[in-house]
Design a protein around this motif. Structure first.
Motif: not given
Ligand code: IMP
Length: 492
Positions: A314, A355, A378-379, A402, A405-406, A428
């Motif tokens: 996200s 992931d 993550g979100r 929130y 990491e990039g 990123e």
């Molecule tokens: P979410 O659950 O959609 O928020 O995605 C979380 C995932 O995004 C993490 O487990 C990572 O694989 C990925 N991620 C984390 N930080 C970054 C970033 O800064 N750029 C790109 N992908 C990221």
């Protein structure tokens, strides 16, 4: 040049076609147990999750508080690696040391502190019990206790704690190794609100609160090891693993995962081989990948599970910055196909983790149906009380911070700059807010009950059955419109 496929698809483009719901298909009969690590067909994985959720290897998500609460509810956190090795190891230690019902005190002061300090700390932490230790730390020598019964707010703010605390010789305490039941027995008998637990040198170990007792009763899904310590994972990178991995193992970590946005690399292979050579017993996952070849590369290097997903997160801007990635549904189904072929050929099952990119709760069931054994999010987790991000009130709405990491904020360039200095020049991920969602346990209960209801509609009672029997259908733009509320006026 080759074109992989005409189109790359994601969760929102699919739905499940219900199967026959037999009378035994009720949510209470659904098991969400799922393997975490490589195992032989017909055997059990050395680690099984009780719910198919892991929390993302991110500063804004996987700190010790969330790790404890998630493990208590059957899932697993990977403590973020974008920090000093010793700090990460300390977080792992904190989770391993946790004993349900025993709280590490985070409101501590020295005896020379004043009433003003007490009031400030009370406001900051929300706790009205302040522990007085010799050096003001969580593990210092216990000298006394302050509760709101010990002072009046209009007393002199300069009053020293040593002059009005309940001193150690008047306190009732428990000694380390006491069980929760024994601690509660004392609390009830002596009519206490809190029982400090100390070691043989009078140093503070933890606190047991009367009000916490019920919520700390046995938790049927708790994920723990043979010593009844909670399970915890940790993220590692391909740069400092020769120092980081030994420190994490010493701290008691149960499973590792190499954290990288693009895992199809020789650095990951080297890291996997090194860990397998030096610590053959510790399971280690690798990733992220989006195709079968990359999956096989990591499996051949020794990965115990593989993470799938590039660019779907996200907060992620990898796709727009670098032009790499694949729709998460297509990536998952491609990798799951290779995983199943490998199982057929070798008899070895390699779990895969989906992931990133989960938006709606139903996307979770879709990911499992598409072949994922568990999810990393993550979100979803960043919204809860236990996540490390700050809770703020913005435009009359509570939100939590929130960040990726990039992003510049995380400055975790090691994950995004594998072997090159080029990518140090761009981000990123972004820094963002997500709507606040209260305590994790409550949110999880609702999500899991939806997943179980969907599985019952599909006529399945386990994740493995769902992967085998699920029937997916693509949806058109028009059917998505039909699936939402339409042609009515909402009352509110
Ligand atoms: P979410 O659950 O959609 O928020 O995605 C979380 C995932 O995004 C993490 O487990 C990572 O694989 C990925 N991620 C984390 N930080 C970054 C970033 O800064 N750029 C790109 N992908 C990221």
């Amino acid at each position: 040049m080759q074109i992989k496929e005409s189109i790359s698809r994601t969760f929102g483009e699919y739905l499940l076609i219900p199967g026959l719901t037999t009378k035994s298909c009720i949510p209470a009969n659904v098991s969400l147990t799922t393997p975490l690590t490589k195992h032989r067909k017909g055997e059990k994985s050395a680690i099984e999750l009780n719910i198919p959720f892991t929390s993302a290897i991110m500063q804004a998500v996987s700190g010790p508080k969330l790790a404890i609460e998630l493990a208590r509810n059957g899932g697993l956190s990977f403590i973020f690696g974008s920090q000093l090795i010793e700090r990460q190891a300390e977080m792992v230690r904190k989770v391993k040391k946790f004993k349900a019902g025993f709280v590490i005190s985070d409101a501590n002061l020295k005896p020379s502190a004043t009433l003003q300090d007490v009031l400030k700390l009370k406001k900051k932490t929300g706790h009205s019990t302040i522990v007085v230790t010799e050096d003001g730390t969580t593990t210092g020598k216990l000298l006394g206790l302050i509760t709101s019964r010990d002072y009046r707010e209009k007393d002199s703010p300069e009053k020293k704690l040593e002059d009005f605390m309940t001193p150690f010789n008047q306190l009732i305490v428990g000694i380390e190794d006491i069980s929760l039941d024994e601690a509660n027995e004392i609390i009830l008998k002596k009519k206490l609100n809190v029982l400090p637990i100390i070691d043989k040198n009078q140093h503070l170990v933890s606190l047991v609160f009367r009000k916490d007792y019920e919520s700390h009763q046995a938790n049927p899904l708790e994920l723990s090891d043979v010593n009844k310590s909670l399970l915890v994972g940790a993220g590692v990178n391909t740069h400092d693993y020769k120092d980081r991995v030994p420190a994490l193992i010493k701290a008691g970590v149960d499973v590792l995962c190499i954290d990288s946005s693009d895992g199809h690399s020789e650095w990951q292979k080297e890291c996997l081989l090194w860990v397998k050579n030096h610590y053959s017993k510790i399971p280690i996952g690798a990733g992220n990948v989006v195709n079968g070849d990359a999956f096989m590369y990591l499996v051949n290097a020794g990965a115990d599970f593989v993470k799938v997903g590039i660019g779907g997160g996200s907060i992620c801007i990898t796709r727009e910055q670098k032009g790499i990635g694949r729709g998460q549904a297509s990536a998952l189904m491609a990798v799951a196909k290779t995983r199943d072929e490998y199982l057929e050929k070798t008899g070895m099952y390699i779990p895969i983790c989906s992931d990133g990119g989960i938006v709606q709760d139903y996307h979770m069931v879709l990911a499992l149906a598409m072949g994922a054994d568990f999810l990393m999010m993550g979100r979803y987790f960043a919204r809860f009380d236990e996540a490390p991000g700050e809770k703020l009130l913005i435009n009359n709405q509570y939100v939590k911070e929130y960040w990726g990491e990039g992003s510049n904020r995380a400055q975790n360039w090691q994950r995004y700059g594998e072997g090159s200095t080029e990518s140090l020049k761009f981000e990123e991920g972004i820094d963002s807010y997500v709507p606040y969602a209260g305590p994790l346990k409550k949110g999880l209960e609702q999500t899991l009950s939806k997943i179980k209801a969907t599985m019952c509609s599909c006529g399945v009672l386990t994740v493995a059955e769902l992967q085998k029997k699920a029937v997916l259908t693509l949806v058109s733009e028009a059917s998505i419109t039909e699936g939402g509320t339409h042609d009515v006026m909402r009352k509110s």
